[in-house]
Design an enzyme around this catalytic site. Structure first.
Site, mmCIF file in Angstrom:
data_model
loop_
_atom_site.group_PDB
_atom_site.id
_atom_site.type_symbol
_atom_site.label_atom_id
_atom_site.label_comp_id
_atom_site.label_asym_id
_atom_site.label_seq_id
_atom_site.Cartn_x
_atom_site.Cartn_y
_atom_site.Cartn_z
ATOM 1 N N LEU A 137 0.826 -1.206 0.000
ATOM 2 C CA LEU A 137 0.000 0.000 0.000
ATOM 3 C C LEU A 137 0.865 1.262 0.000
ATOM 4 O O LEU A 137 0.619 2.201 -0.746
ATOM 5 C CB LEU A 137 -0.920 -0.004 1.226
ATOM 6 N N THR A 138 1.900 1.277 0.824
ATOM 7 C CA THR A 138 2.716 2.474 1.045
ATOM 8 C C THR A 138 3.563 2.819 -0.177
ATOM 9 O O THR A 138 4.098 1.945 -0.855
ATOM 10 C CB THR A 138 3.640 2.263 2.258
ATOM 11 N N GLY A 185 2.162 7.526 2.511
ATOM 12 C CA GLY A 185 2.064 6.499 3.541
ATOM 13 C C GLY A 185 0.690 6.594 4.158
ATOM 14 O O GLY A 185 -0.267 5.940 3.735
ATOM 15 N N THR A 243 6.787 -5.395 3.188
ATOM 16 C CA THR A 243 7.288 -6.575 3.881
ATOM 17 C C THR A 243 7.186 -7.783 2.957
ATOM 18 O O THR A 243 6.150 -8.009 2.331
ATOM 19 C CB THR A 243 6.496 -6.822 5.178
ATOM 20 N N GLN A 286 18.226 -0.565 30.362
ATOM 21 C CA GLN A 286 18.709 0.102 31.572
ATOM 22 C C GLN A 286 19.071 -0.907 32.660
ATOM 23 O O GLN A 286 20.066 -0.742 33.372
ATOM 24 C CB GLN A 286 17.628 1.069 32.084
ATOM 25 N N GLY A 315 22.276 -2.344 31.940
ATOM 26 C CA GLY A 315 23.372 -1.388 31.998
ATOM 27 C C GLY A 315 24.149 -1.385 30.693
ATOM 28 O O GLY A 315 23.576 -1.487 29.611
ATOM 29 N N GLU A 375 1.756 -0.091 9.740
ATOM 30 C CA GLU A 375 0.302 -0.310 9.789
ATOM 31 C C GLU A 375 -0.438 0.835 10.490
ATOM 32 O O GLU A 375 -1.405 0.630 11.222
ATOM 33 C CB GLU A 375 -0.032 -1.659 10.443
ATOM 34 N N THR A 418 0.844 4.906 11.860
ATOM 35 C CA THR A 418 1.686 5.469 12.920
ATOM 36 C C THR A 418 0.867 5.719 14.190
ATOM 37 O O THR A 418 -0.368 5.713 14.177
ATOM 38 C CB THR A 418 2.278 6.811 12.468
ATOM 39 N N GLU A 458 0.484 8.481 15.560
ATOM 40 C CA GLU A 458 -0.298 9.693 15.319
ATOM 41 C C GLU A 458 -1.609 9.369 14.595
ATOM 42 O O GLU A 458 -2.680 9.902 14.938
ATOM 43 C CB GLU A 458 0.524 10.697 14.512
#
Length: 381
Positions: free
Chosen positions: A125-126, A131, A158, A336, A339, A363, A365, A367
């Site tokens: 699609l993209t 996008g 993909t 973290q 470390g 698929e 974003t 947003e």
């Protein structure tokens, strides 16, 4: 509402976990370093029932529910998210679109080989300039002498360089904008179709991502998938299910990172005791476990609603948004806890973090998910 997995669903989880630990885990670092897509894995996944999990038995599928499919993706992602992503594109996008919109002839022709893993599927699609903004897609399809002639290019597809079967979108009526886009089934070897540049990615390196180039590509008229001009409308329905899949992938990825951090916290000693005994580490583990469980419940809830035939646009977007962003946070906390070692490729959590970031983009974003959720909230209000 409480979701209690049945004995059969627990068996599905156990079977996929066993397979992933035996067939995938020993090769994860090797495939990632080499950016190698293990095509040889697909028939094994087909034999296990993974690739046809959500399709009826008449096409060779296992007729499982969306929740059971989410569990499958979750367990694959717990070991290698890149393999889970490959399955998600193959089954949840390409094959699902054919099952959703295809004619009975198209389903009989294409689904069994996809289910068995004999053919690899891709869904394009993209594009470079469209996008989230699909209305400005540049790829076009024009009817000529019994064929559709497709011209354009797809980005970030993909399985793009190695697929045997593509579901691709093209503009068939520019004036209708999003309702002037159609979908087509395009087989590898079709004149005018060729893979383009294979992308070198931050993460998900064992999953193939590439351009797909269409140069006067001659697609038989009967390979129109669904109604003319309704390809993008069908795509939105496919993406509702696809976003549940990505949410499940994020849950599994985060679970893998969390388990690695938990093991390390128990084994790593500092100041005379395992670092798991320090409250700072315990708080991190507690937050990680809580966030993963919250995302899992959102995902399972969306999958259960889909299984009951409900519209799941809001639930799928909520699950995808929360789970994908959760996965990035959990992986950062896992690093973290490790470390300095968390920054080294020898240890698993840096790969989980690299893989996780894509889930906030692909698929739809984060947003776009917020826009969808807001639209659904305002519509219901």
């Amino acid at each position: 509402m409480r979701i209690e997995l049945t004995e059969e669903q627990q068996q599905v989880r156990h079977a996929i976990r066993e397979f992933a630990e035996a067939e995938i885990a020993p090769h994860v670092r090797e495939w990632d370093e080499a950016e190698h897509f293990p095509r040889e894995l697909m028939p094994k996944l087909g034999e296990l029932g993974v690739l046809g999990a959500i399709f009826p038995e008449e096409y060779g599928g296992a007729a499982l529910t969306p929740l059971e499919y989410a569990i499958i993706i979750e367990e694959l992602a717990r070991v290698d998210p890149a393999i889970a992503l490959t399955v998600a594109a193959h089954t949840g996008l390409c094959a699902s679109h054919i099952f959703l919109a295809g004619t009975s002839e198209q389903k009989r022709k294409y689904l069994p080989s996809l289910v068995r893993g004999e053919r690899l599927g891709a869904w394009g699609l993209t594009e470079a300039t469209s996008g989230s903004d699909a209305a400005h897609m540049r790829t076009t399809a024009v009817k000529r002498d019994g064929f559709w002639v497709l011209t354009g290019a797809k980005n970030f597809t993909t399985n793009g360089s190695c697929a045997d079967l593509y579901v691709l979108f093209a503009v068939t009526d520019r004036a209708r904008e999003k309702k002037g886009i159609s979908a087509f089934i395009v087989e590898r070897g079709t004149p005018g179709l060729r893979p383009g540049r294979k992308e070198k990615k931050l993460g998900m390196r064992a999953s193939d991502t590439a351009q797909v180039l269409l140069e006067e590509c001659l697609v038989p008229e009967e390979n129109l998938l669904g109604e003319l001009h309704m390809g993008f409308v069908d795509a939105l329905r496919v993406l509702d299910g696809g976003r549940i899949t990505i949410a499940a992938l994020a849950v599994g990825l985060a679970q893998g990172a969390y388990e690695a951090a938990l093991r390390y916290a128990r084994e790593r000693w500092a100041f005379g005791k395992p670092i798991a005994e320090f409250q700072a580490i315990q708080f991190k583990l507690a937050d990680m476990a809580t966030a993963i469980e919250a995302a899992r419940l959102l995902t399972y809830h969306a999958a259960e609603r889909k299984a009951r035939g409900h519209r799941v646009t809001r639930e799928a977007s909520m699950a995808k948004l929360f789970a994908s962003e959760m996965a990035v946070r959990v992986c950062e906390e896992a690093i973290q806890i490790f470390g300095g070692y968390g920054y080294i490729r020898e240890y698993p959590v840096e790969k989980f973090w690299r893989d996780a970031k894509l889930l906030t983009i692909g698929e739809g974003t984060s947003e776009i998910q917020r826009l969808i959720i807001a639209r659904e909230i305002l519509r219901s209000a």
